[in-house]
Design a protein around this motif. Structure first.
Motif, PDB file in Angstrom:
ATOM      1  N   GLY A  69      -6.316 -11.939  -4.751  1.00  0.00           N
ATOM      2  CA  GLY A  69      -5.168 -11.308  -4.424  1.00  0.00           C
ATOM      3  C   GLY A  69      -5.417  -9.693  -4.268  1.00  0.00           C
ATOM      4  O   GLY A  69      -5.850  -9.251  -5.176  1.00  0.00           O
ATOM      5  N   SER A  70      -5.393  -9.172  -3.047  1.00  0.00           N
ATOM      6  CA  SER A  70      -5.818  -7.782  -2.852  1.00  0.00           C
ATOM      7  C   SER A  70      -4.761  -6.919  -2.350  1.00  0.00           C
ATOM      8  O   SER A  70      -4.094  -7.537  -1.334  1.00  0.00           O
ATOM      9  CB  SER A  70      -7.199  -7.575  -1.908  1.00  0.00           C
ATOM     10  OG  SER A  70      -8.047  -8.349  -2.699  1.00  0.00           O
ATOM     11  N   VAL A  71      -4.628  -5.816  -2.478  1.00  0.00           N
ATOM     12  CA  VAL A  71      -3.600  -4.787  -1.683  1.00  0.00           C
ATOM     13  C   VAL A  71      -4.531  -3.972  -0.839  1.00  0.00           C
ATOM     14  O   VAL A  71      -5.240  -3.279  -1.530  1.00  0.00           O
ATOM     15  CB  VAL A  71      -2.770  -4.118  -2.602  1.00  0.00           C
ATOM     16  CG1 VAL A  71      -1.701  -3.155  -1.911  1.00  0.00           C
ATOM     17  CG2 VAL A  71      -1.656  -5.077  -3.442  1.00  0.00           C
ATOM     18  N   HIS A  72      -4.646  -3.958   0.295  1.00  0.00           N
ATOM     19  CA  HIS A  72      -5.058  -3.213   1.282  1.00  0.00           C
ATOM     20  C   HIS A  72      -4.027  -2.133   2.010  1.00  0.00           C
ATOM     21  O   HIS A  72      -4.400  -1.170   2.628  1.00  0.00           O
ATOM     22  CB  HIS A  72      -6.055  -3.700   2.490  1.00  0.00           C
ATOM     23  CG  HIS A  72      -7.178  -4.591   1.726  1.00  0.00           C
ATOM     24  ND1 HIS A  72      -6.930  -5.831   1.715  1.00  0.00           N
ATOM     25  CD2 HIS A  72      -8.428  -4.239   1.410  1.00  0.00           C
ATOM     26  CE1 HIS A  72      -8.207  -6.453   1.003  1.00  0.00           C
ATOM     27  NE2 HIS A  72      -9.043  -5.451   1.063  1.00  0.00           N
ATOM     28  N   PHE A  73      -2.832  -2.725   2.056  1.00  0.00           N
ATOM     29  CA  PHE A  73      -1.784  -2.012   3.077  1.00  0.00           C
ATOM     30  C   PHE A  73      -0.857  -1.752   2.374  1.00  0.00           C
ATOM     31  O   PHE A  73      -0.081  -2.357   1.182  1.00  0.00           O
ATOM     32  CB  PHE A  73      -1.333  -3.213   3.947  1.00  0.00           C
ATOM     33  CG  PHE A  73      -2.316  -3.600   5.112  1.00  0.00           C
ATOM     34  CD1 PHE A  73      -2.557  -2.757   6.427  1.00  0.00           C
ATOM     35  CD2 PHE A  73      -3.146  -4.678   5.026  1.00  0.00           C
ATOM     36  CE1 PHE A  73      -2.949  -3.088   7.327  1.00  0.00           C
ATOM     37  CE2 PHE A  73      -3.938  -4.910   5.839  1.00  0.00           C
ATOM     38  CZ  PHE A  73      -4.102  -4.085   7.354  1.00  0.00           C
ATOM     39  N   LEU A  74      -0.142  -0.576   2.522  1.00  0.00           N
ATOM     40  CA  LEU A  74       1.079   0.021   2.248  1.00  0.00           C
ATOM     41  C   LEU A  74       1.941   0.271   3.315  1.00  0.00           C
ATOM     42  O   LEU A  74       1.710   1.094   4.174  1.00  0.00           O
ATOM     43  CB  LEU A  74       0.793   1.138   1.310  1.00  0.00           C
ATOM     44  CG  LEU A  74      -0.101   1.129  -0.105  1.00  0.00           C
ATOM     45  CD1 LEU A  74       0.023   2.777  -0.718  1.00  0.00           C
ATOM     46  CD2 LEU A  74       0.674   0.353  -0.769  1.00  0.00           C
ATOM     47  N   GLY A  75       2.819  -0.929   3.512  1.00  0.00           N
ATOM     48  CA  GLY A  75       3.399  -1.020   4.992  1.00  0.00           C
ATOM     49  C   GLY A  75       2.258  -1.364   5.916  1.00  0.00           C
ATOM     50  O   GLY A  75       1.479  -2.315   5.850  1.00  0.00           O
ATOM     51  N   GLU A  76       2.183  -0.603   7.089  1.00  0.00           N
ATOM     52  CA  GLU A  76       1.210  -0.923   8.057  1.00  0.00           C
ATOM     53  C   GLU A  76       0.030   0.067   8.028  1.00  0.00           C
ATOM     54  O   GLU A  76      -1.045   0.096   8.522  1.00  0.00           O
ATOM     55  CB  GLU A  76       1.830  -0.618   9.418  1.00  0.00           C
ATOM     56  CG  GLU A  76       2.867  -1.756   9.883  1.00  0.00           C
ATOM     57  CD  GLU A  76       3.238  -1.783  11.297  1.00  0.00           C
ATOM     58  OE1 GLU A  76       2.784  -1.073  12.108  1.00  0.00           O
ATOM     59  OE2 GLU A  76       4.086  -2.575  11.772  1.00  0.00           O
ATOM     60  N   TRP A  77      -0.082   0.938   6.780  1.00  0.00           N
ATOM     61  CA  TRP A  77      -1.263   1.689   6.610  1.00  0.00           C
ATOM     62  C   TRP A  77      -2.111   1.153   5.754  1.00  0.00           C
ATOM     63  O   TRP A  77      -1.925   0.492   4.687  1.00  0.00           O
ATOM     64  CB  TRP A  77      -0.703   3.004   5.898  1.00  0.00           C
ATOM     65  CG  TRP A  77      -1.830   4.071   5.622  1.00  0.00           C
ATOM     66  CD1 TRP A  77      -2.918   4.271   5.989  1.00  0.00           C
ATOM     67  CD2 TRP A  77      -1.827   4.819   4.174  1.00  0.00           C
ATOM     68  NE1 TRP A  77      -3.749   5.006   5.372  1.00  0.00           N
ATOM     69  CE2 TRP A  77      -3.036   5.649   4.154  1.00  0.00           C
ATOM     70  CE3 TRP A  77      -0.805   5.091   3.141  1.00  0.00           C
ATOM     71  CZ2 TRP A  77      -3.284   6.363   3.347  1.00  0.00           C
ATOM     72  CZ3 TRP A  77      -1.416   6.027   2.202  1.00  0.00           C
ATOM     73  CH2 TRP A  77      -2.358   6.579   2.283  1.00  0.00           C
ATOM     74  N   ASP A  78      -3.462   0.948   6.189  1.00  0.00           N
ATOM     75  CA  ASP A  78      -4.431   0.201   5.462  1.00  0.00           C
ATOM     76  C   ASP A  78      -5.181   1.326   4.737  1.00  0.00           C
ATOM     77  O   ASP A  78      -5.837   1.918   5.291  1.00  0.00           O
ATOM     78  CB  ASP A  78      -5.402  -0.537   6.358  1.00  0.00           C
ATOM     79  CG  ASP A  78      -6.603  -1.162   5.728  1.00  0.00           C
ATOM     80  OD1 ASP A  78      -6.898  -0.932   4.657  1.00  0.00           O
ATOM     81  OD2 ASP A  78      -7.192  -2.083   6.460  1.00  0.00           O
TER      82      ASP A  78
ATOM     83  N   GLU B 271       4.316  -6.868   0.811  1.00  0.00           N
ATOM     84  CA  GLU B 271       5.754  -7.082   0.270  1.00  0.00           C
ATOM     85  C   GLU B 271       6.467  -7.358   1.531  1.00  0.00           C
ATOM     86  O   GLU B 271       6.538  -6.767   2.640  1.00  0.00           O
ATOM     87  CB  GLU B 271       6.430  -5.788  -0.189  1.00  0.00           C
ATOM     88  CG  GLU B 271       7.638  -6.121  -0.847  1.00  0.00           C
ATOM     89  CD  GLU B 271       8.109  -4.768  -1.751  1.00  0.00           C
ATOM     90  OE1 GLU B 271       9.164  -4.628  -2.288  1.00  0.00           O
ATOM     91  OE2 GLU B 271       7.427  -3.677  -1.892  1.00  0.00           O
ATOM     92  N   GLY B 272       7.642  -8.480   1.444  1.00  0.00           N
ATOM     93  CA  GLY B 272       8.224  -8.712   2.281  1.00  0.00           C
ATOM     94  C   GLY B 272       7.903 -10.090   3.279  1.00  0.00           C
ATOM     95  O   GLY B 272       8.597 -10.837   3.884  1.00  0.00           O
TER      96      GLY B 272
END
Length: 268
Positions: A111-120, A91-92
């Motif tokens: 399309g994958s989400v590994h990161f929440l902010g800088e946390w993998d 996001e961003g």
């Protein structure tokens, strides 16, 4: 049709084996289509805080694509190679992601989400990220990010939909409503999902996504493809026989394949 659409190689830093080794292994095990789909370079983590081998360096991306197309031509009489990318949603950073995706002639983009902010959340070295967090809140944040990824229109299918469970963390609530919201959005945006068999070699010991999510996906008519998420050549095709058997049990009769960003359904 025997396919494997999710693979990683030595350029990403946390996998081993050359692209050509994967191609040769794919031929050996009888794959008809092999998807090469390494991670896109990181665009949001401060290089000073990079852990070793988090993703492909930016200057390797054009070399990766070039080698994929060279191998596609070299082995065209033996195996059909698809040139793909696993592109994180962050996001961003939508403009930066879109620029990477639009710069190359991909067959498909995961399309994958590994990161929440800088946390993998998929990195075993970052398990301390769970410390002092409410598991339900993390799961909710994760599914919110997946939903935002779906809405971008950047991707052809969503990878390892419930990978947030990878290390065995379990929320107190059942997350059914979040799963349904996410699947309804995937259906609305005409995306597919993948059955990623790598969860069977992870602490959770369950494929991504769960059978519950697969059943709901089938009810909604969401297309599906499969991948081993191999990080070394010997993992290519691993557990995909079990994946196919599960899909048949649920009622799936077709798999999604891709060519130049167009979805082509083939018999399971």
């Amino acid at each position: 049709m025997l396919i494997d659409y999710h693979t990683h190689h030595e350029r990403c830093g946390h996998a081993s084996g050359s692209l050509e080794e994967y191609v040769k292994k794919g031929i050996d095990i009888g794959l008809q289509q092999l998807g090469l789909s390494d991670h896109m370079p990181l665009i949001h983590v401060d290089p000073k805080t990079y852990l070793p081998g988090m993703a492909m360096p930016a200057n390797e991306l054009p070399r990766y694509v070039e080698e994929c197309f060279l191998l596609k031509e070299k082995y065209k009489s033996q195996i059909e190679i698809k040139v793909g990318l696993e592109a994180d949603y962050i996001e961003g950073y939508e403009a930066e992601i879109e620029k990477i995706i639009s710069s190359y002639a991909w067959d498909y983009v995961i399309g994958s989400v590994h990161f929440l902010g800088e946390w993998d959340i998929s990195d075993s070295r970052q398990l301390d990220g769970w410390d002092h967090k409410d598991v339900d809140d993390v799961f909710t944040q994760y599914y919110d990010a997946v939903q935002k990824a779906v809405k971008t229109g950047f991707y052809d299918y969503i990878g390892h939909l419930d990978v947030i469970k990878r290390f065995g963390r379990k929320p107190k609530s059942d997350m059914i409503e979040k799963e349904r919201q996410t699947l309804n959005l995937i259906k609305e945006h005409d995306l597919a999902i993948e059955l990623n068999a790598s969860g069977l070699r992870m602490p959770v010991e369950e494929m991504f996504p769960s059978e519950r999510i697969l059943i709901e996906s089938h009810k909604l008519g969401i297309p599906l493809t499969i991948g081993s998420d191999a990080h070394k050549p010997d993992q290519l095709g691993l557990f995909l026989d079990q994946a196919r058997n599960l899909l048949k049990k649920i009622g799936y009769t077709q798999l999604a394949t891709y060519d130049q960003r167009k979805r082509i359904m083939v018999c399971l």
